[in-house]
Design a protein around this motif. Structure first.
Motif, PDB file in Angstrom:
ATOM      1  N   ALA A  33      69.263   1.053  20.303  1.00  0.00           N
ATOM      2  CA  ALA A  33      69.310   1.488  21.749  1.00  0.00           C
ATOM      3  C   ALA A  33      70.801   2.207  22.028  1.00  0.00           C
ATOM      4  O   ALA A  33      70.796   3.350  22.747  1.00  0.00           O
ATOM      5  N   LEU A  34      71.704   1.788  21.359  1.00  0.00           N
ATOM      6  CA  LEU A  34      73.076   2.552  21.438  1.00  0.00           C
ATOM      7  C   LEU A  34      73.107   4.204  20.958  1.00  0.00           C
ATOM      8  O   LEU A  34      73.373   5.048  21.588  1.00  0.00           O
ATOM      9  N   ILE A  35      72.437   4.137  19.629  1.00  0.00           N
ATOM     10  CA  ILE A  35      72.271   5.431  18.975  1.00  0.00           C
ATOM     11  C   ILE A  35      71.498   6.264  19.718  1.00  0.00           C
ATOM     12  O   ILE A  35      71.670   7.714  19.919  1.00  0.00           O
ATOM     13  N   LEU A  36      70.434   5.774  20.393  1.00  0.00           N
ATOM     14  CA  LEU A  36      69.342   6.718  21.152  1.00  0.00           C
ATOM     15  C   LEU A  36      70.005   7.302  22.281  1.00  0.00           C
ATOM     16  O   LEU A  36      70.099   8.674  22.547  1.00  0.00           O
ATOM     17  N   THR A  37      70.955   6.768  23.130  1.00  0.00           N
ATOM     18  CA  THR A  37      71.565   7.293  24.081  1.00  0.00           C
ATOM     19  C   THR A  37      72.901   8.165  23.432  1.00  0.00           C
ATOM     20  O   THR A  37      72.807   9.429  23.986  1.00  0.00           O
ATOM     21  N   GLY A  38      73.287   7.768  22.227  1.00  0.00           N
ATOM     22  CA  GLY A  38      74.076   8.718  21.619  1.00  0.00           C
ATOM     23  C   GLY A  38      73.528  10.019  21.187  1.00  0.00           C
ATOM     24  O   GLY A  38      74.250  11.056  21.572  1.00  0.00           O
ATOM     25  N   ILE A  39      72.305  10.196  20.804  1.00  0.00           N
ATOM     26  CA  ILE A  39      71.592  11.325  20.309  1.00  0.00           C
ATOM     27  C   ILE A  39      71.376  12.216  21.702  1.00  0.00           C
ATOM     28  O   ILE A  39      71.895  13.299  21.759  1.00  0.00           O
ATOM     29  N   VAL A  40      71.036  11.376  22.745  1.00  0.00           N
ATOM     30  CA  VAL A  40      70.808  12.423  24.005  1.00  0.00           C
ATOM     31  C   VAL A  40      72.065  12.920  24.496  1.00  0.00           C
ATOM     32  O   VAL A  40      72.119  14.230  24.720  1.00  0.00           O
ATOM     33  N   VAL A  41      72.994  12.109  24.283  1.00  0.00           N
ATOM     34  CA  VAL A  41      74.420  12.637  24.869  1.00  0.00           C
ATOM     35  C   VAL A  41      74.965  13.677  23.889  1.00  0.00           C
ATOM     36  O   VAL A  41      75.437  14.648  24.467  1.00  0.00           O
TER      37      VAL A  41
END
Lengths: 127, 80, 143, 498, 490
Positions: A84-92
């Protein structure tokens, strides 16, 4: 002698994701800070970020466990939290890239170059 | 077998990153970066993070590459 | 640029890309994927169209205003759906309050309003990427 | 808000001038004349407010109120005892006279719209310093006064004034910050910074206590103009308009002396200082300051600059009085605070009158000026004699007491110092007086007779000078010299009563 | 009532997304609409304050998922204090925006500015209460993006370049933050700050290196974003070239929130005991001390007023770091007080400087001679800010310096009191000449009053009044800061 080599190698292999991540982080870091080309800086930034993601994901990885999708047949899941964290990170990371690229285009329109050293020189001449 | 594949992919990643950092031609750097992202997506799939693999393939290899290409076409191709 | 083969293939393949994109979005709570990935895939279909034909034609398919609207609405939908949880007496974004049928785990209609949220995210992401690309592709970038 | 009315008097004496700046701000746009009268009225009212405190102070010892909700954790509090009262009284009186004096003087200078509000603001700060009941309140008002005084210093806005003002400002800030340091240490060690008799904040001879002592010394000494910290004083005092110079030299220096008195006798206590031997520092500094001030004053050609250096020397006397740690010496010091306020104000007013009338600033140019401004020069002479220490004027009494105090302390050296410095005072004051009367023959025909000259100085300027000169006489060797008696009471209280 | 803090965030986000649409509606002034929303936000944060005062602090779990899985938002006293600061300053800056923006951004881009503004405000509010590393990371990124965009929105190449520099360095910071998070996650298996905090004491025995590196990465990463001294290089460019309201927001708020995150990590994740065991407080104190001097000295050398204010921020940020690194309750209290007070002072100064530029176009300090006669109210407000920076009693800057000084004594290091005092003097050296040039040093001509629009002068004066009010009656604020400091260091 041979045994120690094996030991070292197996240690390397068992930690290979971490090692790669660190290596990539350093490469990205280096590219980002030392290259004067703005697009190179942005690519370096992306490499750095993906390396952190890789690191994070490899932490979450549990040997012999499966992806965190509900399934009766599976006993263990890998940890879903990093995902979940990384998903956000990728988008960011993508949005940061897009934003910085837009700025690069603007800078190129004004200064006619995408090299930060030259931009700095031109700016000083302007002032 | 799988371990060997993983090791190969990781080595590939590092090589890609180095090539990206060293190459003078921005276009080839971007292409290498796309390859890097794609391999990264596969690595993540290997690490049982299919969500992320999917997203990275779409975002990192797709969108980012297109954006970089567009910007390069608008500015200049080589590093001076 | 205007390659007939490319254009024909693009025309053929675009519906499938979009279908796949929406599949990824709607099955986000059941299988890998979700709003982010799905939205990007949907957006890529538009980008493909714009690249195969030209940017102006792309504008016709997805006008500026429409993408702007979708961008805002997608994000607004997400934020506002969150209030549903508060309205039902739970926390922000609470999903257990029975606003939408939680259904049976593993089927499509489950997960309360999570599909709604992924849809919102998908719409937002798709429209954002499209407008971003248009912005960069546009000839006159104002500085 | 219950409680007796008189407890609020110190508060009102402080707040009145501060708050009056707000109506003043609007009044001064309408009419300059009304502005002047309003300012005079406010300062007069402040003087009255201070004056009517006396019966209550005589009856209760101290009066005051406190507002802990302002500036926690210290709170702002007011409390007046006899020492504070004596200084507040003389401060408000001189201020009132200075405002009166300014009416005519500032018409000549211009810029009254800025001058008067800050004059009142600094009055409020000054009264606040004398009526504060803890060091923090004292510090707040001290800063208010110092910063408002900056505007008075740079009033003329010449290059020299700006340079002097900047020096003043920076050194004042340094002083303020040193004070801040001291107060913070005191509060941290003692838990409060109250000024109460017999309530000492430091009880152990630690290094921190010494650091605090030094920072208090720097903070108050900066204002007082003690030797290494005096550098701003000879620049700042002369460039200010004369009424402001009178206040700066006459009153504002005394806030530093007052603070130092409180530090030595209320924070540490005489015994503590004596044991620690820190009074030696004060005495050494006093010696240097007295010599330096008097010696450099001799070399000054500019009259106001000479007066400013003289102030440094005189502050050395007060420091000596504090450092001796004997009742008589302290009495002399406290009385000198009072008498120097009176004398120096007279001198600056008179010098200002000379500059106002003739535009002459250099002592050498003032030959025969006594014929031109006879009354002013008479007052100037009285104050000069008082400065030199000629009996029966007030300056004599303080020097006498200081000498006796140094004998009590077993340090006869200081008697010699006092005599020598009196001699030096004579060297730089007497030439002015002698020159004024005997330096040149008056050209009577050109002057057009005595009477015309006499009428030229307006009474609103002359009266303050005369009143202050009269005070030099009255508070000398005359019966009913209440400041002297009070000084004795205060000195006994500070040293003996703890 | 417990929903209020998150409603503020959601409301701001919703406004941010709705504004591009609303901008198309005729007859609707997006600026005034934004004002209404920001006022609502301020009211809600005040209500939160009263609620917390009555009912005590609480944690909020969006989606009703409790910690190991879900997100935690902690509404404690730190949050309350920060929410008040953010929403108050934000509202006042927004007032200023309405008139000023037309001179700073391209016509038609005002609505975008408000969008970015609300995005920033939402992320700041969220950062103030984020209690897990996940939320911290997400909103850090949103905050960085919005902040960079707020710099780059001015159509000048200088701003874009500054924003690019800011973005690259910020990303570096985010990368380090994420790496640090992953290291901590590796040892503890949690992202929630409270849970990490519980497990760390055991974990540190097993993997001391991991935790040490993680802490170092956190401090460097967030230090870049909050411009801790040697990592401040992006700040002067970004803050001085940005549009005035952005400068006020960036200097006043954005930088502080990252310090709050550092504080949470230090005190709520690692805990003061652990923090004191390793030599990191000393390092931070060293950096802070150097930063206070270097920032002030650099500020003295500047000729551009906004650049000078930016360098002053470098020094002031170090005060806050110093307060925290002293690891005494009063020191933290002073640091938190300074967060509020500096937010008020610096936005006051930036807005006043912006008003000079708006009216006269003067940016050079030496050209500001006699500005006090042309813009007396603005210059008076600027003087209030300047005196407050110097630390004159009666202004709020004094209170925070006082509290910091007590903190330094409580930590038994009087050396830092001396640092504060010397730096106050340095502040005086660069702030007071502006005030003096504005009011003195030239013949006192009559006022030639350049009237400013009400919407520009009103927030400036309001900030000056707030400054003086909290300078004279700081009781409530001190109490709030004390409670907040107790949250961190009981």
């Amino acid at each position: 002698m041979f045994e120690t080599l094996i030991n070292i190698l197996s240690a390397l292999v068992s930690n290979m994701h971490y090692l790669t991540a660190m290596l990539l982080f350093l490469i990205g870091f280096h590219t980002m800070l030392t290259h004067s080309n703005l697009i190179k800086k942005i690519i370096g930034m992306n490499i750095m970020e993906t390396s952190v993601f890789l690191f994070f994901i490899s932490i979450g990885y549990v040997h012999n466990a499966s992806a965190p999708i509900l399934d009766d047949r599976v006993a263990a899941y890998v940890n879903p939290l990093p995902s979940a964290l990384i998903l956000t990170g990728i988008v960011v990371a993508v949005s940061l890239t897009a934003f910085s690229l837009a700025m690069v285009v603007m800078l190129y329109k004004h200064y006619g170059t995408i090299c930060s050293d030259q931009i700095m020189r031109l700016r000083e001449e302007e002032q | 077998m799988l371990t060997a594949l993983n090791v190969m992919m990781l080595v590939f990643l590092v090589v890609c990153a180095v090539v990206v950092a060293r190459s003078n031609d921005l276009l080839s750097a971007v292409i290498m970066f796309a390859a890097y992202s794609l391999v990264m997506a596969i690595v993540w799939q290997q690490l049982e993070a299919p969500d992320l693999a999917l997203t990275e393939a779409a975002m990192g290899a797709g969108v980012t590459t297109i954006l970089l290409l567009v910007v390069i076409s608008k500015t200049r191709r080589t590093e001076e | 640029m205007h390659d007939l083969v490319l254009q024909t293939v693009a025309k053929l393949i675009i519906p499938f890309i979009q279908l796949f994109g929406f599949y990824i979005i709607f099955f986000g709570h059941l299988s890998p994927g979700g709003g982010f990935a799905g939205g990007t895939i949907v957006a890529s279909s538009f980008i493909l169209y714009a690249l195969a034909y030209d940017v102006q034609a792309g504008f016709k398919r997805m006008p500026r205003l429409a993408s702007k609207w979708l961008e805002s609405m997608g994000a607004l939908l997400f934020v506002l759906v969150g209030f549903a949880g508060v309205a039902m007496g739970g926390s922000y974004l609470a999903n257990h309050t029975g606003l939408l049928d939680l259904g049976e785990a593993g089927t499509l209609i489950s997960g309360g309003f999570i599909p709604l949220l992924t849809l919102a995210v998908g719409v937002k992401v798709a429209s954002t990427i499209i407008s971003l690309l248009y912005h960069l592709l546009e000839e006159k970038t104002n500085v | 808000m219950n409680g007796e009315f008189y407890n609020y008097l110190p508060l009102w004496a402080t707040l009145l001038p501060v708050l009056a700046t707000i109506p003043l701000f609007f009044i001064e746009r309408r009419s300059p004349m009304f502005r002047d009268f309003f300012a005079i009225a406010v300062s007069g009212l402040t003087f009255l407010t201070v004056a009517i405190m006396y019966p209550y102070i005589a009856a209760h010892g101290t009066i005051g109120v406190s507002y802990p909700q302002v500036f926690p954790p210290f709170g702002i509090s007011f409390q007046v005892d006899l020492l504070g009262y004596l200084l507040a009284l003389i401060a408000s009186a001189v201020w009132f006279l200075a405002t009166l004096y300014s009416r005519v003087y500032m018409q000549h200078e211009g810029g009254g719209n800025r001058f008067y509000p800050f004059l009142l603001l600094s009055l409020g700060g000054c009264i606040g310093v004398f009526t504060a009941s803890d060091f923090f309140s004292l510090f707040v008002f001290f800063e208010l006064m110092s910063l408002s005084a900056y505007v008075l210093v740079v009033h003329e806005e010449t290059e020299a004034a700006m340079a002097a003002g900047y020096k003043y400002l920076i050194l004042t800030l340094i002083g303020g910050l040193a004070l801040f340091f001291g107060i913070v240490i005191a509060y941290e060690l003692a838990g409060n910074v109250d000024i109460r008799p017999g309530h000492f904040l430091f009880t152990e001879h630690t290094r921190l206590a010494f650091v605090a002592f030094l920072s208090f010394l720097v903070g108050f000494g900066m204002k007082m103009g003690i030797f290494p910290m005096h550098v701003w004083l000879p620049d700042a005092h002369p460039v200010a308009p004369s009424p402001a110079s009178a206040l700066l030299s006459g009153i504002m220096l005394k806030t530093g002396a007052y603070g130092l008195l409180r530090v030595v006798f209320n924070i540490y206590g005489a015994d503590f200082i004596q044991e620690a031997g820190w009074h030696i520092i004060l005495l050494v500094l006093a010696t240097i300051t007295i010599f330096l001030g008097s010696a450099v004053a001799i070399a000054q050609p500019d009259i106001k600059r000479r007066l400013a250096y003289s102030s440094i020397g005189q502050m050395g006397y007060i420091l000596l009085g504090i450092g001796l740690l004997t009742v008589t010496g302290l009495q002399g010091g406290i009385f000198h605070i009072f008498s120097h306020a009176v004398m120096k104000s007279t001198l600056f007013f008179a010098a200002g009158a000379i500059i106002y009338k003739t535009g002459k600033r250099r002592v050498a140019e003032m030959k025969g000026i006594g014929y031109q401004l006879p009354v002013t020069l008479a007052c100037f002479s009285i104050a000069s004699f008082a400065m030199i220490g000629i009996p029966p004027l007030n300056g004599f009494i303080s020097k006498l007491l200081l000498s006796m105090g140094s004998l009590d302390a077993g340090m006869p050296f200081f008697v010699v110092l006092l005599i020598v410095s009196s001699l030096m005072n004579g060297i730089y004051y007497l030439p002015i007086v002698i020159n004024a009367y005997f330096g040149a023959k008056p050209d009577e025909e050109k002057m057009g007779g005595w009477r015309r000259l006499f009428t030229e100085l307006k009474p609103s300027m002359l009266i303050p000078i005369c009143l202050l000169a009269l005070a030099c006489l009255i508070f000398g060797l005359f019966p009913g010299n209440f400041p002297l008696k009070w000084a004795e009471i205060i000195a006994t209280m500070l040293i003996g009563g703890g | 009532m417990t929903h209020l803090p998150i409603i503020v965030v959601a409301l701001y986000l919703a406004t941010a997304f709705a504004l591009p649409l609303l901008g198309r509606v005729k007859k609707l002034h997006t600026g005034y609409f934004s004002l209404c929303i920001a006022t609502a936000g301020l009211v809600m944060s005040l209500l939160t304050l009263f609620y917390v005062a009555r009912e005590g602090t609480f944690s909020y779990f969006p989606g009703d998922w409790p910690p190991p899985v879900g997100i935690e938002l902690s509404v404690d006293w730190v949050t309350v204090l920060m929410h008040l600061t953010i929403n108050l300053i934000g509202l006042l800056v927004l007032f200023y925006c309405i008139e000023d923006l037309s001179s700073e951004v391209r016509p038609g881009h005002e609505t975008w500015y408000y969008t970015l503004f609300f995005l920033l405000m939402a992320s700041l509010n969220a950062l103030a209460m984020a209690f897990d590393m996940f939320t911290v990371f997400v909103f850090t990124e949103i905050c960085t993006l919005a902040a960079c965009a707020l710099v780059a929105i001015k159509p000048k190449a200088l701003c874009v370049e500054a924003a690019f520099k800011y973005l690259i360095l910020s990303t570096l910071g985010s990368g380090m933050l994420l790496l640090g998070t992953s290291l901590v996650y590796m040892v503890t298996g949690h992202l929630n700050m409270g849970l990490i905090g519980q497990l760390l004491p055991q974990a540190i025995d097993l993997y001391p290196l991991n935790i040490l590196i993680a802490l170092g990465l956190f401090i460097i990463g967030l230090g870049i974003k909050s411009a801790l001294f040697p990592l401040h290089t992006w700040l002067p460019d970004a803050h001085s070239s940005a549009p005035t309201p952005s400068s006020a927001l960036l200097s006043g708020l954005v930088v502080k929130l990252f310090i709050i995150v550092v504080g949470r990590i230090i005190f709520q994740v690692f805990g003061s005991e652990l923090f004191l065991m390793i030599p990191i407080p000393e390092v931070i104190l060293l950096f802070a001390t150097f930063g206070i001097f270097a920032g002030s000295l650099m500020a003295i050398a500047q000729t551009d007023i906004k650049r000078m204010l930016a360098y002053s921020s470098v020094a002031q940020v170090c005060y806050i770091y110093m307060g925290m690194a002293l690891v005494s309750q009063t020191g933290i209290q002073g640091g938190l007080l300074h967060v509020f007070n500096h937010a008020v002072m610096k936005s006051l100064l930036f807005l006043a400087a912006g008003a000079f530029i708006y009216k006269t176009g003067i940016r050079k300090i030496e050209d500001l001679v006699g500005i006090g006669y042309r813009m007396p109210l603005t210059m008076a407000a600027f003087s209030v800010g300047a005196l407050s920076m110097v630390g004159i009693p009666g202004f709020s800057g004094f209170i925070s310096k006082l509290t910091l000084a007590f903190g330094a004594l409580e930590a038994e290091s009087p050396f830092f009191v001396v640092v504060i005092i010397i730096s106050s003097l340095l502040n005086a050296v660069y702030y007071l000449p502006i005030v003096l040039r504005g009011f003195f040093g030239r013949p006192a001509t009559e006022f030639q009053w350049d009237k400013l629009p009400l919407l520009i002068i009103a927030p400036v004066l309001a900030l000056a009044v707030i400054n003086i009010f909290f300078g004279i009656f700081p009781g409530s604020l001190q109490e709030l800061a004390r409670l907040a400091a107790e949250t961190w260091l009981p």
